[in-house]
Design an enzyme around this catalytic site. Structure first.
Site, mmCIF file in Angstrom:
data_model
loop_
_atom_site.group_PDB
_atom_site.id
_atom_site.type_symbol
_atom_site.label_atom_id
_atom_site.label_comp_id
_atom_site.label_asym_id
_atom_site.label_seq_id
_atom_site.Cartn_x
_atom_site.Cartn_y
_atom_site.Cartn_z
ATOM 1 N N ARG A 98 15.871 6.132 20.902
ATOM 2 C CA ARG A 98 17.293 6.164 20.259
ATOM 3 C C ARG A 98 17.377 7.433 19.042
ATOM 4 O O ARG A 98 16.545 7.528 18.208
ATOM 5 C CB ARG A 98 17.626 4.938 19.447
ATOM 6 C CG ARG A 98 18.062 3.779 20.188
ATOM 7 C CD ARG A 98 18.382 2.680 19.383
ATOM 8 N NE ARG A 98 19.817 2.845 18.888
ATOM 9 C CZ ARG A 98 20.990 2.708 19.582
ATOM 10 N NH1 ARG A 98 21.296 2.531 20.713
ATOM 11 N NH2 ARG A 98 22.027 3.267 18.777
ATOM 12 N N SER A 99 18.027 8.397 19.652
ATOM 13 C CA SER A 99 17.932 9.998 18.712
ATOM 14 C C SER A 99 19.004 9.471 17.998
ATOM 15 O O SER A 99 19.819 8.556 17.819
ATOM 16 C CB SER A 99 18.109 11.020 19.656
ATOM 17 O OG SER A 99 19.300 10.683 20.424
ATOM 18 N N GLY A 100 18.775 10.391 16.690
ATOM 19 C CA GLY A 100 19.771 10.338 15.510
ATOM 20 C C GLY A 100 19.081 10.824 14.209
ATOM 21 O O GLY A 100 18.396 11.671 14.311
ATOM 22 N N GLY A 138 13.156 5.598 8.961
ATOM 23 C CA GLY A 138 13.165 5.588 7.448
ATOM 24 C C GLY A 138 12.197 4.105 7.372
ATOM 25 O O GLY A 138 11.459 3.768 8.387
ATOM 26 N N CYS A 174 7.619 1.708 5.978
ATOM 27 C CA CYS A 174 6.190 2.083 6.824
ATOM 28 C C CYS A 174 6.112 3.312 7.522
ATOM 29 O O CYS A 174 5.046 3.998 7.416
ATOM 30 C CB CYS A 174 5.953 0.626 7.698
ATOM 31 S SG CYS A 174 5.662 -0.848 6.705
ATOM 32 N N THR A 227 0.893 -1.107 -0.054
ATOM 33 C CA THR A 227 -0.152 0.127 -0.006
ATOM 34 C C THR A 227 0.724 1.223 -0.035
ATOM 35 O O THR A 227 1.115 1.918 1.200
ATOM 36 C CB THR A 227 -1.070 0.160 1.364
ATOM 37 O OG1 THR A 227 -0.072 -0.227 2.525
ATOM 38 C CG2 THR A 227 -2.033 -1.128 1.028
HETATM 39 N N1 LIG Z 1 7.390 -4.392 5.530
HETATM 40 C C1 LIG Z 1 6.847 -4.341 6.892
HETATM 41 O O1 LIG Z 1 7.708 -4.594 7.812
HETATM 42 C C2 LIG Z 1 5.425 -4.468 7.252
HETATM 43 C C3 LIG Z 1 4.771 -3.852 6.243
HETATM 44 N N2 LIG Z 1 3.106 -3.966 6.694
HETATM 45 C C4 LIG Z 1 2.271 -3.541 5.661
HETATM 46 O O2 LIG Z 1 1.939 -4.898 4.936
HETATM 47 C C5 LIG Z 1 1.691 -4.503 3.356
HETATM 48 C C6 LIG Z 1 2.894 -5.551 2.564
HETATM 49 O O3 LIG Z 1 4.132 -4.790 2.665
HETATM 50 P P1 LIG Z 1 5.416 -5.707 2.310
HETATM 51 O O4 LIG Z 1 5.378 -7.073 2.469
HETATM 52 O O5 LIG Z 1 6.726 -4.830 2.960
HETATM 53 O O6 LIG Z 1 5.101 -5.346 0.694
HETATM 54 P P2 LIG Z 1 6.514 -5.991 -0.497
HETATM 55 O O7 LIG Z 1 6.515 -4.745 -1.429
HETATM 56 O O8 LIG Z 1 7.595 -6.533 0.329
HETATM 57 O O9 LIG Z 1 5.523 -7.263 -1.049
HETATM 58 C C7 LIG Z 1 4.559 -7.130 -1.595
HETATM 59 C C8 LIG Z 1 4.362 -8.552 -2.435
HETATM 60 O O10 LIG Z 1 3.163 -8.352 -3.385
HETATM 61 C C9 LIG Z 1 3.480 -9.007 -4.616
HETATM 62 N N3 LIG Z 1 2.203 -8.467 -5.665
HETATM 63 C C10 LIG Z 1 2.258 -7.057 -6.066
HETATM 64 N N4 LIG Z 1 1.151 -7.099 -6.823
HETATM 65 C C11 LIG Z 1 0.523 -8.300 -6.512
HETATM 66 C C12 LIG Z 1 -0.831 -8.944 -7.081
HETATM 67 N N5 LIG Z 1 -1.629 -8.517 -7.799
HETATM 68 N N6 LIG Z 1 -0.814 -10.367 -6.942
HETATM 69 C C13 LIG Z 1 -0.267 -10.940 -6.053
HETATM 70 N N7 LIG Z 1 0.859 -10.429 -5.345
HETATM 71 C C14 LIG Z 1 1.282 -9.189 -5.992
HETATM 72 C C15 LIG Z 1 4.843 -8.178 -4.956
HETATM 73 O O11 LIG Z 1 5.313 -8.934 -5.972
HETATM 74 C C16 LIG Z 1 5.492 -8.335 -3.665
HETATM 75 O O12 LIG Z 1 6.146 -9.557 -3.502
HETATM 76 C C17 LIG Z 1 1.882 -3.247 3.237
HETATM 77 O O13 LIG Z 1 0.646 -2.654 3.351
HETATM 78 C C18 LIG Z 1 2.441 -2.672 4.401
HETATM 79 O O14 LIG Z 1 2.402 -1.342 5.007
HETATM 80 C C19 LIG Z 1 2.880 -4.195 7.886
HETATM 81 C C20 LIG Z 1 3.501 -4.426 8.837
HETATM 82 C C21 LIG Z 1 4.941 -4.536 8.681
HETATM 83 O O1 LIG Z 2 4.236 -0.974 9.837
HETATM 84 C C1 LIG Z 2 5.246 -1.466 9.667
HETATM 85 O O2 LIG Z 2 5.891 -1.797 8.795
HETATM 86 C C2 LIG Z 2 6.303 -1.630 10.977
HETATM 87 O O3 LIG Z 2 6.779 -0.251 11.029
HETATM 88 C C3 LIG Z 2 7.939 -0.505 12.300
HETATM 89 O O4 LIG Z 2 8.941 -1.577 11.923
HETATM 90 P P1 LIG Z 2 10.225 -1.375 10.939
HETATM 91 O O5 LIG Z 2 10.009 -0.176 10.161
HETATM 92 O O6 LIG Z 2 10.389 -2.570 10.368
HETATM 93 O O7 LIG Z 2 11.294 -0.925 11.900
HETATM 94 P P2 LIG Z 2 11.489 -0.025 13.444
HETATM 95 O O8 LIG Z 2 12.390 -0.828 14.229
HETATM 96 O O9 LIG Z 2 10.231 0.488 13.832
HETATM 97 O O10 LIG Z 2 12.326 1.247 12.882
HETATM 98 C C4 LIG Z 2 11.577 2.080 12.054
HETATM 99 C C5 LIG Z 2 12.730 3.392 11.959
HETATM 100 O O11 LIG Z 2 12.776 4.041 13.149
HETATM 101 C C6 LIG Z 2 14.091 4.189 13.356
HETATM 102 N N1 LIG Z 2 14.310 4.083 14.875
HETATM 103 C C7 LIG Z 2 13.724 3.374 15.578
HETATM 104 C C8 LIG Z 2 13.745 3.505 16.979
HETATM 105 C C9 LIG Z 2 14.426 4.228 17.667
HETATM 106 O O12 LIG Z 2 14.599 4.295 18.829
HETATM 107 N N2 LIG Z 2 15.155 5.471 16.802
HETATM 108 C C10 LIG Z 2 14.964 5.285 15.549
HETATM 109 O O13 LIG Z 2 15.557 6.170 14.824
HETATM 110 C C11 LIG Z 2 14.903 3.040 12.710
HETATM 111 O O14 LIG Z 2 16.194 3.416 12.751
HETATM 112 C C12 LIG Z 2 14.124 2.816 11.353
HETATM 113 O O15 LIG Z 2 14.712 3.814 10.647
HETATM 114 C C13 LIG Z 2 7.129 -0.836 13.647
HETATM 115 O O16 LIG Z 2 8.108 -0.813 14.496
HETATM 116 C C14 LIG Z 2 6.318 -2.207 13.386
HETATM 117 O O17 LIG Z 2 5.671 -2.518 14.630
HETATM 118 C C15 LIG Z 2 5.537 -1.963 12.066
HETATM 119 O O18 LIG Z 2 4.616 -3.196 11.744
#
Ligand SMILES: NC(=O)C1=CN([C@@H]2O[C@H](COP(=O)(O)OP(=O)(O)OC[C@H]3O[C@@H](n4cnc5c(N)ncnc54)[C@H](O)[C@@H]3O)[C@@H](O)[C@H]2O)C=CC1
Ligand SMILES: O=C(O)[C@H]1O[C@H](OP(=O)(O)OP(=O)(O)OC[C@H]2O[C@@H](n3ccc(=O)[nH]c3=O)[C@H](O)[C@@H]2O)[C@H](O)[C@@H](O)[C@@H]1O
EC number: 1.1.1.22
Length: 436
Positions: free
Chosen positions: A263-265, A269, A272, A88
């Site tokens: 953790r400041s800095g 990024g 999400c 998304t």
């Molecule tokens: N990356 C993370 O740590 C987290 C992500 N989310 C949320 O989960 C969702 C997915 O994120 P990610 O896994 O990071 O995305 P991603 O970009 O890593 O993976 C998405 C996958 O969907 C596939 N795809 C695209 N269009 C498709 C279709 N029409 N049919 C089947 N497959 C298709 C792509 O080839 C790709 O492998 C997002 O909404 C994100 O915000 C939530 C929590 C943690």
């Molecule tokens: O929605 C999501 O995708 C995910 O986003 C974050 O997870 P993530 O982005 O994988 O990593 P984090 O550990 O949260 O770090 C995010 C960013 O914040 C920064 N950060 C984190 C903690 C901190 O104290 N200081 C700081 O600068 C990290 O360097 C990094 O760039 C959330 O922590 C997850 O709970 C959530 O599921």
């Protein structure tokens, strides 16, 4: 249970491997043939600790496998529940771009029309409030269908895992949020999560679709704002020559504040926090509400890379100088460079006409596509060789072990954006911390 996962990226692959480990029969559906092939050969398509072992254990090609992948949506017909784990991303105006979600849901809807029995579809992707009911459900059912009796039950189950610790986070959640507007769907979601909850006793939050959606944004917005607040405080600390980490350690002892995410800095990024804060700001603005706190959190975050570069400017005119950038991934433990702070840092260095040499243990290949013209070193030590300055951008453990390598620098100047433990005295470094 038979579970299908549409979208096999960071979330979909992790969730699939974990559900297989918990005993479900899992099928990943992805449009990317190379991801599908990688999983089916028992390998992980992304860098994530513990994932290769789980995929290797459960995607074995010997017929005993509980995990397989395919590009064929028809595979969902042999399952009871489908999780949508599609991206998304952020549109140009900051709003959520639902085009991939809608395309996936549309194809899923068409496929499910071939199924006789009721099916449950659970949105796991992060989507702004009302998306599931207004944009996804209508692609799966007829508008006149009642939730309880519709051929497809529609639920929302936000995911809170972090990259780098994804497997652990998924299997040991702080909470499981089950959003549904009807009881049958909620029961199906409970059935899928029962195996996880049997081995890890987490609170289950039962709620409606839009509250589940909002809970995810509130969680991320709160954490992102917490980091921005400690960065704001850290920037003040720097003005007064105070160590922000000492202050953070002290305030973290207050249970109401808590020690995590202090953790400041260089700021946040990743795939999400940046997109989710902007998406919820945009969604709020569309309703006529201007979220002042969240706007400020974004503003503070956007300013941190430039503050790092200004600290460098105070010590060195980098025009024509070799500058090492240590760390490219948005955080340690992942090869994900989406919205990594390294990107504005490298852009700022290029603007100053520095000669950039970058190193990351796993994310360099990803970054090569983004910045094909900078130099990529094979090791941190190689990056430091002959450099006039080094910037610490990601806190990989191996940077804390750097020692003699600093002796090879043309000038032992280090500006640290992540508070890595460095041999400042021992190696006589000219050291500047971003907030300390
Ligand atoms: N990356 C993370 O740590 C987290 C992500 N989310 C949320 O989960 C969702 C997915 O994120 P990610 O896994 O990071 O995305 P991603 O970009 O890593 O993976 C998405 C996958 O969907 C596939 N795809 C695209 N269009 C498709 C279709 N029409 N049919 C089947 N497959 C298709 C792509 O080839 C790709 O492998 C997002 O909404 C994100 O915000 C939530 C929590 C943690
Ligand atoms: O929605 C999501 O995708 C995910 O986003 C974050 O997870 P993530 O982005 O994988 O990593 P984090 O550990 O949260 O770090 C995010 C960013 O914040 C920064 N950060 C984190 C903690 C901190 O104290 N200081 C700081 O600068 C990290 O360097 C990094 O760039 C959330 O922590 C997850 O709970 C959530 O599921």
């Amino acid at each position: 249970m038979y579970v299908s996962i549409v979208g096999s990226g960071y979330v979909g692959t992790t969730v699939a491997a974990c559900f297989a480990d918990l005993g479900h029969q899992v099928t990943n559906v992805d449009i990317d043939q190379s991801i599908v092939d990688t999983i089916n050969t028992g390998e992980a398509p992304i860098h994530e600790e513990g994932l290769p072992e789980l995929i290797d254990a459960h995607a074995a090609a010997d017929g005993t496998s509980r995990l397989r992948a395919t590009t064929d949506y028809d595979a969902v017909l042999d399952t009871d529940v489908t999780f949508l784990c599609l991206p998304t991303p952020q549109a140009d105006d900051g709003s959520i771009d639902l085009s991939i979600m809608k395309a996936g849901a549309e194809q899923l809807g068409e496929t499910l029309r071939k199924k006789q029995d009721r099916h449950t579809v659970v949105v796991k992707s992060t989507v702004v409030p009302r998306t599931t009911e207004e944009h996804i459900a209508p692609l799966l059912n007829n508008p006149s269908d009642e939730a309880e009796t519709a051929p497809v039950g529609v639920g929302m189950n936000p995911e809170f895992l972090r990259e780098g610790t994804a497997i652990h986070d998924f299997l040991h959640p702080d909470k499981v949020v089950l959003g549904a507007d009807d009881e049958r769907t909620r029961e199906d979601m409970h059935a899928v999560f029962a195996a996880l909850l049997d081995q890890h006793d987490a609170p289950v939050v039962e709620t409606d679709l839009r509250t589940a959606e909002m809970t995810k944004y509130a969680n991320n917005a709160f954490l992102a704002s917490k980091v921005s607040l400690i960065n704001d405080i850290g920037n003040i600390c720097k003005q007064f020559d105070i160590d922000a980490y000492e202050v953070a350690d002290a305030i973290g002892l207050d249970d109401r504040i808590g020690e995590q995410f202090l953790r400041s800095g260089l700021g946040w990024g990743g795939s999400c926090f940046p997109k989710d804060t902007r998406a919820i700001i945009h969604a709020a603005e569309e309703t006529g509400y201007e979220p002042a706190m969240l706007n400020a959190a974004v503003e503070v975050n956007d300013g941190q890379p430039e503050r790092l570069l200004e600290l460098l400017d105070e010590r060195l005119d980098v025009d024509g100088e070799r500058v090492a950038v240590l760390g490219l991934a948005f955080k340690p433990g992942t090869d994900d460079i989406r919205n990594a702070r390294s990107i504005p840092v490298i852009e700022g260095l290029q603007k100053r006409n520095a000669s950039v040499v970058a190193y990351d243990p796993v994310a360099a290949d990803e970054m090569r596509e983004r910045f094909p013209d900078i130099e990529y070193a094979d090791s941190a030590a190689d990056a430091l060789t002959d450099a006039s300055a080094a910037l610490i951008v990601t806190e990989w453990d191996e940077f804390g072990a750097l020692d003699e390598a600093f002796e090879t620098m043309a000038r032992k100047l280090v500006v640290d954006g992540r508070r890595v433990d460095l041999p400042i005295e021992e190696r006589g470094l000219e050291y500047e911390g971003l907030c300390w």
